[in-house]
Write an enzyme that holds these catalytic residues in place. Structure first.
Site, short mmCIF file in Angstrom:
data_model
loop_
_atom_site.label_atom_id
_atom_site.label_comp_id
_atom_site.label_asym_id
_atom_site.label_seq_id
_atom_site.Cartn_x
_atom_site.Cartn_y
_atom_site.Cartn_z
N ARG A 55 -39.62 -5.79 -50.05
CA ARG A 55 -40.75 -6.65 -50.41
C ARG A 55 -41.88 -5.79 -51.02
O ARG A 55 -41.78 -4.56 -51.05
CB ARG A 55 -41.27 -7.42 -49.20
CG ARG A 55 -42.04 -6.54 -48.24
CD ARG A 55 -42.68 -7.32 -47.11
NE ARG A 55 -43.67 -6.50 -46.44
CZ ARG A 55 -44.21 -6.78 -45.26
NH1 ARG A 55 -43.86 -7.88 -44.62
NH2 ARG A 55 -45.11 -5.98 -44.73
N ASP A 71 -33.46 2.30 -41.26
CA ASP A 71 -34.75 2.71 -40.70
C ASP A 71 -35.01 4.15 -41.15
O ASP A 71 -34.25 5.06 -40.79
CB ASP A 71 -34.68 2.62 -39.16
CG ASP A 71 -36.01 3.00 -38.51
OD1 ASP A 71 -36.86 3.63 -39.18
OD2 ASP A 71 -36.19 2.67 -37.32
N VAL A 72 -36.06 4.35 -41.91
CA VAL A 72 -36.31 5.69 -42.48
C VAL A 72 -36.57 6.76 -41.43
O VAL A 72 -36.48 7.96 -41.72
CB VAL A 72 -37.48 5.69 -43.51
CG1 VAL A 72 -37.14 4.89 -44.75
CG2 VAL A 72 -38.79 5.24 -42.88
N TYR A 126 -53.43 6.72 -41.26
CA TYR A 126 -53.00 6.38 -42.63
C TYR A 126 -53.48 7.47 -43.59
O TYR A 126 -52.69 7.98 -44.40
CB TYR A 126 -53.55 5.01 -43.04
CG TYR A 126 -52.91 4.46 -44.30
CD1 TYR A 126 -51.56 4.09 -44.32
CD2 TYR A 126 -53.63 4.35 -45.49
CE1 TYR A 126 -50.97 3.60 -45.47
CE2 TYR A 126 -53.05 3.85 -46.65
CZ TYR A 126 -51.71 3.48 -46.63
OH TYR A 126 -51.12 3.00 -47.78
N ASN A 139 -40.92 4.90 -50.49
CA ASN A 139 -41.99 3.89 -50.56
C ASN A 139 -42.31 3.29 -49.19
O ASN A 139 -43.43 2.84 -48.97
CB ASN A 139 -41.52 2.80 -51.54
CG ASN A 139 -42.33 1.53 -51.44
OD1 ASN A 139 -43.43 1.44 -51.96
ND2 ASN A 139 -41.78 0.53 -50.73
N LYS A 163 -50.93 10.05 -45.46
CA LYS A 163 -50.79 9.98 -46.91
C LYS A 163 -51.16 11.32 -47.58
O LYS A 163 -50.64 11.66 -48.62
CB LYS A 163 -51.60 8.81 -47.47
CG LYS A 163 -51.00 7.44 -47.12
CD LYS A 163 -49.59 7.29 -47.69
CE LYS A 163 -48.99 5.92 -47.47
NZ LYS A 163 -47.66 5.77 -48.11
N ASP A 188 -34.07 -0.80 -46.20
CA ASP A 188 -35.23 -1.40 -45.52
C ASP A 188 -34.78 -2.00 -44.19
O ASP A 188 -33.58 -2.26 -43.98
CB ASP A 188 -35.83 -2.50 -46.42
CG ASP A 188 -37.31 -2.80 -46.12
OD1 ASP A 188 -37.62 -3.06 -44.94
OD2 ASP A 188 -38.12 -2.79 -47.04
P1 NAD Z 1 -45.41 -3.72 -47.41
O1 NAD Z 1 -45.76 -3.69 -45.96
O2 NAD Z 1 -45.55 -5.01 -48.14
O3 NAD Z 1 -43.95 -3.14 -47.65
C1 NAD Z 1 -43.53 -1.99 -46.95
C2 NAD Z 1 -42.03 -2.04 -46.81
O4 NAD Z 1 -41.63 -0.89 -46.04
C3 NAD Z 1 -41.56 -3.29 -46.05
O5 NAD Z 1 -40.48 -3.88 -46.73
C4 NAD Z 1 -41.15 -2.72 -44.69
O6 NAD Z 1 -40.12 -3.46 -44.06
C5 NAD Z 1 -40.68 -1.32 -45.08
N1 NAD Z 1 -40.64 -0.45 -43.92
C6 NAD Z 1 -41.61 -0.27 -42.98
N2 NAD Z 1 -41.16 0.56 -42.01
C7 NAD Z 1 -39.90 0.91 -42.35
C8 NAD Z 1 -38.91 1.74 -41.76
N3 NAD Z 1 -39.13 2.38 -40.59
N4 NAD Z 1 -37.72 1.89 -42.39
C9 NAD Z 1 -37.48 1.25 -43.56
N5 NAD Z 1 -38.37 0.44 -44.16
C10 NAD Z 1 -39.57 0.28 -43.56
O7 NAD Z 1 -46.33 -2.60 -48.10
P2 NAD Z 1 -46.66 -2.31 -49.64
O8 NAD Z 1 -48.07 -2.67 -49.86
O9 NAD Z 1 -45.61 -2.84 -50.51
O10 NAD Z 1 -46.63 -0.72 -49.58
C11 NAD Z 1 -45.61 0.04 -50.22
C12 NAD Z 1 -46.10 1.46 -50.34
O11 NAD Z 1 -47.30 1.50 -51.13
C13 NAD Z 1 -46.47 2.13 -49.01
O12 NAD Z 1 -46.11 3.49 -49.07
C14 NAD Z 1 -47.98 2.00 -48.97
O13 NAD Z 1 -48.58 2.97 -48.15
C15 NAD Z 1 -48.30 2.21 -50.43
N6 NAD Z 1 -49.60 1.72 -50.84
C16 NAD Z 1 -49.91 0.39 -50.71
C17 NAD Z 1 -51.16 -0.05 -51.10
C18 NAD Z 1 -51.57 -1.50 -50.99
O14 NAD Z 1 -52.75 -1.81 -51.24
N7 NAD Z 1 -50.66 -2.43 -50.68
C19 NAD Z 1 -52.08 0.86 -51.64
C20 NAD Z 1 -51.72 2.19 -51.76
C21 NAD Z 1 -50.47 2.62 -51.37
#
Ligand code: NAD
Length: 265
Positions: A17, A64-65, A155, A91, A159, A38
């Site tokens: 997602r 699970d990562v 966080y 990601n 990061k 995922d």
């Molecule tokens: P999200 O929560 O919508 O998606 C994260 C995905 O990671 C999910 O599908 C979740 O199931 C999966 N995940 C979580 N733990 C896991 C695990 N242990 N093993 C496998 N999968 C796992 O988040 P997003 O906003 O799509 O974020 C994606 C990336 O972008 C992340 O690294 C986040 O830190 C980064 N990011 C997001 C934003 C933002 O504003 N949304 C900004 C900067 C960076």
């Protein structure tokens, strides 16, 4: 611009997602065979089925990562089907959204487990498969929280750690023909952002000179570029895609704050 990823194999963690799903779509549209890794089975399966129906080569794997056993099994599966890995996108991540005094040690450890150990395990586990590509690319999704400070210690620190891990592995893997780069978005329209407390998104918009959050596809464009041979001279680099957030000085923030007060937004 579409990248030519024909014949390439990609793995996207957290690809079920949000940003990960946009990256999966983009890499598949550009011709790569994509494995979604995922823990979200329903979302991941639905995305893989959708793209498969559209003629793309996309599969979902519960993964699970943080699990070494899961990485070992995933590497075996990719090896058996494709024999190599050209693109690895780290990601998957979580956010605790607690300030220092409210954050527990368990929450801190969990954030580091998923965000940092998950990325470390991914690169270490996939190294041999990536080496077989001959010209592989690893893209680590960090954040502006890996460039400046956010009010969430685990966080922010995790990061920054992803950024450091990117540089260390870029150096070590250069001889294996593996490039490693990081991407640093500010706010993106994803389920993670939607789950933030009320007012979070609006406050972030005021901090972003472009005045809006990114669409996931805008960040996926950057990942596709880093994944492709178009970025062949880039390794150990950090690409910031933040609508100008980390460029904005105090004066900009003060003006935006003042405007928000005046306009009542
Ligand atoms: P999200 O929560 O919508 O998606 C994260 C995905 O990671 C999910 O599908 C979740 O199931 C999966 N995940 C979580 N733990 C896991 C695990 N242990 N093993 C496998 N999968 C796992 O988040 P997003 O906003 O799509 O974020 C994606 C990336 O972008 C992340 O690294 C986040 O830190 C980064 N990011 C997001 C934003 C933002 O504003 N949304 C900004 C900067 C960076």
């Amino acid at each position: 611009m579409a990248q030519d990823l024909d014949g390439m194999t990609a793995c996207v963690t957290g690809g079920a997602r949000g940003l990960g799903a946009a990256i999966v779509r983009r890499l598949a549209e550009d011709g790569a065979a994509v494995v979604i890794a995922d823990v979200l089975d329903d979302d991941g399966t639905a995305l893989a089925e959708d793209l498969t129906a559209a003629g793309k080569t996309v599969s979902f794997r519960h993964h699970d990562v943080t699990s070494e056993a899961d990485w070992s099994a995933l590497v075996d599966a990719i090896d058996a089907t494709f024999g190599k890995l050209d693109i690895l996108v780290n990601n998957a991540a979580i956010i605790i959204r607690q300030r220092l005094s409210d954050q527990t040690l368990d929450q801190w450890r969990r954030a580091f487990d998923v965000n940092v150990a998950g990325t470390f395990l991914a690169i270490r586990s996939c190294r041999e498969l990536l080496k077989r590509s001959g010209a592989a690319s690893v893209v680590n999704i960090s954040s502006t929280a890996g460039v400046v400070a956010h009010l969430d210690p685990s966080y922010t620190a995790s990061k920054w750690a992803v950024r450091g891990l990117t540089k260390s592995t870029a150096l070590e893997l250069v001889g294996d023909g593996i490039r490693v780069n990081s991407v640093h978005p500010s706010t993106i329209a994803t389920p993670l952002t939607a789950a933030a407390p009320a007012g979070h998104l609006e406050a972030n918009r005021h901090a972003i000179p472009l005045g809006r959050e990114a669409q996931p596809e805008e960040i996926a464009n950057i990942v596709a570029f880093l994944a492709s041979p178009q970025s062949s001279y880039m390794t150990g680099s950090e690409l910031v895609a933040d609508g100008g957030m980390t460029t904005a000085g105090v004066a900009h923030m003060r003006d935006q704050f003042q405007r928000a007060l005046t306009e009542g937004s």
